[in-house]
Design an enzyme around this catalytic site. Structure first.
Site, PDB file in Angstrom:
ATOM      1  N   LYS A 116     -17.775 -11.993 -20.492  1.00  0.00           N
ATOM      2  CA  LYS A 116     -16.474 -12.360 -21.344  1.00  0.00           C
ATOM      3  C   LYS A 116     -16.358 -13.882 -21.643  1.00  0.00           C
ATOM      4  CE  LYS A 116     -13.718  -7.780 -19.636  1.00  0.00           C
ATOM      5  NZ  LYS A 116     -15.548  -7.402 -19.312  1.00  0.00           N
ATOM      6  N   GLU A 200      -6.112 -15.002 -18.217  1.00  0.00           N
ATOM      7  CA  GLU A 200      -6.085 -14.518 -19.820  1.00  0.00           C
ATOM      8  C   GLU A 200      -4.030 -14.281 -19.728  1.00  0.00           C
ATOM      9  OE1 GLU A 200      -9.166 -11.656 -22.146  1.00  0.00           O
ATOM     10  OE2 GLU A 200      -7.566 -11.135 -21.117  1.00  0.00           O
ATOM     11  N   HIS A 234      -5.999   0.015 -15.534  1.00  0.00           N
ATOM     12  CA  HIS A 234      -6.496  -0.016 -16.193  1.00  0.00           C
ATOM     13  C   HIS A 234      -7.894   0.569 -16.582  1.00  0.00           C
ATOM     14  CE1 HIS A 234      -5.385  -4.142 -15.932  1.00  0.00           C
ATOM     15  NE2 HIS A 234      -5.295  -4.329 -14.501  1.00  0.00           N
ATOM     16  N   ARG A 296     -22.367  -0.209 -26.993  1.00  0.00           N
ATOM     17  CA  ARG A 296     -22.387   1.394 -25.722  1.00  0.00           C
ATOM     18  C   ARG A 296     -21.841   2.375 -26.532  1.00  0.00           C
ATOM     19  NH1 ARG A 296     -18.908   2.280 -23.030  1.00  0.00           N
ATOM     20  NH2 ARG A 296     -17.829   0.870 -21.409  1.00  0.00           N
TER      21      ARG A 296
END
Length: 647
Positions: A116, A200, A234, A296
């Site tokens: 990431k 973040e 999440h 994907r």
């Protein structure tokens, strides 16, 4: 087009790929583990090859065996599905080195988006907006804490190699950072073999909106957006397309950003560019930021298919076989609205604990699309994700599509295991969700209401009792024994409650019931009217019966158990001295030692099962008498792990 492909996956996605391949005249090869010998995807395939043990590391993660199976069966290409090896660039390299085609992006593209932190740097260069945060390589705890302080709380710690919510922690204050960091790194190491994290800024009223992209290695198009904001820890629960409240300006900006992201890495095949969106003041073209790209096919791809009329798996096969992009951007448009709800075997009242069990009954209503990898008679295995199906609907408007979702969920029937069906139904009926007021915090805010158990009516109890005593299908002489009315009774358990149901059968068409429990007695007349039973104003619902278990298909499925009255006292309550494994799994860590004083709620052990970690807590204050398991033990459901001293 290919003549034969191998699907390097299992369950729902393997079945999904096979359906499209069959429609194109392409033969399919399944691979399966010991646990999947009789699985649906094995039955659907033209050929099936056994590749190892039940654990993914012994089967579905063994790239060499999968490639060997493809070559042995003459498959020309391998479709990875999602999960397992689908985003493993080394596997892609090995597939191509074996002279086979990987139905998906290049290894280079996967590597560029696999971490990431590196992906965010790449996206910034491509002109894609990214969330403020630290994406560097310094993993010193004090340094990361200082970066979090600079960004400003709340912040999100995320595993750089993460996915599915694993290795992710929300930190709302600096004092919580150290513990959250250690927890995220530990989970990331277990799930991905990589403890590195990034930090973040946490968006206060976030929405999760993603763009479906498709590329040919040079050019890309987007198939509009999906809103995946209904999440719990999440994990996505219900997805929809298009996003409610989306403006044309923002749709264009997000779509273009998604295409830039795909073309920046020479993307080939189906992919998803995920964005975090600030929903606090409506959707704005300057209020979205790149989170990650899933290289994907995505679990929720069907909602994009339904609004665009595109079969994404067909596109995958055609482009991988060397064909051009089937459509250009100006040929794609949105038609109506679609929802997808993820139906899982999980015990919602027990904190959404994944469940196992054999499906004694499974039926979906006409009018919905049910993508499932299991059938009635199949077992929900502790080795894999406990998904039963994706329930998918489409309608000309969001309002109609949501009404169809509610109806489809209400008419879905699952027997043999607990599910999240009632939870999904409560979400579909949520007033704020119906208005399009969605963000990733909705479920957490209203969790108590959403997980409330359906109210069990006397009619539901009588229906179960009628099934237990064989009194639904009656004959002309039902109810008469030696010239006297028939009196019978049965004891049933529903949840934690045990009750007795007594009946006086007045003939084939009338039964007088008395229900007795600790709260008192309730009387109800069951009467056959126009060929169907009326239970005090309720029509007899559908039922299924397997062994001692009965499921009444009302209130999203209410489970009853026929019990022996002599077992009543023995079955009441639980042993608070024992901490037991709630399901089969791996003992990841044991924190308790004999002689330790513990408080109610203290974490005594961690069990790893169904790809998740589950904390096992002390049920009361006490002293540890004995530790019965060690780190690394594989245990069965109900195994005693820790015993407390008698009070």
């Amino acid at each position: 087009m290919f003549n034969k492909i191998l699907i390097a996956n299992r369950g729902e996605i393997a079945c999904r790929v096979m359906e499209t391949a069959r429609a194109l005249g392409v033969k399919t090869v399944a691979v399966y583990s010991d646990a999947d010998r009789g699985a649906k995807h094995v039955a659907l395939a033209d050929e099936a090859i056994h590749i190892g043990g039940a654990a993914p590391a012994q089967s579905y993660l063994l790239g060499e065996r999968i490639i060997g199976a493809a070559k042995a069966t003459g498959a020309q290409a391998i479709h990875p599905g999602y999960g397992f090896l689908s985003e493993n660039p080394d596997f892609v390299d090995a597939v191509e080195a074996a002279g086979l085609i990987f139905i998906g992006p290049s290894a280079d593209a996967i590597r560029k988006m696999g971490l990431k932190d590196a992906a965010k740097v790449l996206m910034e260069k491509a002109g894609v907006p990214v969330v403020p945060g630290y994406h560097g390589t310094n993993q010193d705890a004090d340094f990361l804490k200082a970066e979090a302080d600079k960004i400003g709380y709340p912040v999100l710690i995320k595993a750089v190699a993460g996915g599915g919510g694993k290795g992710m922690r929300l930190v709302e204050a600096g004092t919580e950072f150290a513990e959250a960091l250690a927890s995220a790194q530990g989970e990331a190491t277990t799930a991905f073999g990589n403890p590195d994290v990034l930090i973040e800024k946490y968006i206060q009223q976030p929405r999760h909106i993603e763009i479906q992209v498709f590329g040919d290695g040079t050019h890309a198009v987007h198939l509009f957006e999906r809103d995946c904001s209904l999440q719990r820890r999440h994990q996505k629960v219900i997805e929809e397309a298009p996003a409610p409240g989306m403006t044309e300006e923002m749709r264009r900006a997000m779509g273009e950003a998604g295409v830039r992201a795909a073309e920046a890495i020479g993307y080939k095949g189906a992919g998803t560019v995920e964005f975090i969106v600030d929903g606090s003041n409506g959707l704005r073209a300057d209020g979205f930021w790149f989170m990650e790209m899933n290289t994907r096919l995505q679990v929720e791809h069907p909602v994009s298919e339904l609004i665009t009329g595109v079969d994404l798996v067909e596109w995958q096969l055609r482009v991988a076989a060397g064909e051009a992009l089937p459509k250009q951007q100006d040929e794609l448009s949105i038609n109506g609205h679609a929802f997808e709800a993820r139906l899982y075997a999980e015990d919602v009242p027990k904190g959404f604990l994944p469940a196992t069990g054999t499906l004694t009954h499974l039926q979906f209503p006409v009018g919905c699309r049910a993508d499932s990898g299991v059938r009635a008679g199949d077992t929900i295995s502790p080795w894999y994700d406990p998904m039963i199906s994706k329930v998918i609907v489409h309608g000309p408007t969001r309002e109609i599509a949501l009404a169809r979702l509610s109806q489809a969920l209400a008419e879905t029937e699952v027997g043999g295991t607990v599910t999240n069906l009632a939870f999904l139904g409560a979400l579909a009926a949520h007033e704020g969700f119906a208005k399009g007021e969605v963000d990733t915090g909705l479920i957490a805010r209203d969790l108590d209401v959403l997980v409330a158990a359906p109210e069990v009516q006397p009619a539901h109890r009588v229906a179960a009792a009628m099934q237990a005593l064989g009194l639904i299908e009656t004959n002309w002489d039902t109810g008469f024994t030696l010239w006297a009315d028939m009196h019978r009774s049965v004891h049933l358990r529903c949840g934690e409650e045990i009750f007795e149901a007594m009946v006086e059968v007045d003939g084939p068409n009338r039964q007088a019931w008395t229900l007795k429990d600790e709260a008192g007695a309730v009387e109800l007349i069951a009467e056959r009217i126009s060929g169907s039973w009326d239970l005090g104003g309720y029509r007899l619902p559908s039922l299924s019966h397997s062994g001692a278990s009965i499921t009444v298909y009302a209130g999203y499925g209410i489970g009853f158990e026929v019990i022996d009255p002599l077992d009543r006292d023995a079955s009441a309550g639980g042993d608070l001295n024992l901490i037991e494994a709630p399901m089969p799994g791996l003992v990841k860590a044991v924190f308790a030692k004999a002689g330790d004083a513990v408080k109610e709620g203290d974490r005594l052990a961690i069990l790893e099962a169904m790809k998740m970690e589950h904390s096992l807590l002390a049920a009361r204050d006490g002293v540890v008498a004995e530790v019965l398991a060690s780190d690394g033990d594989q245990v069965e459901a109900g195994a005693a792990l820790v015993r407390l001293e008698e009070e």
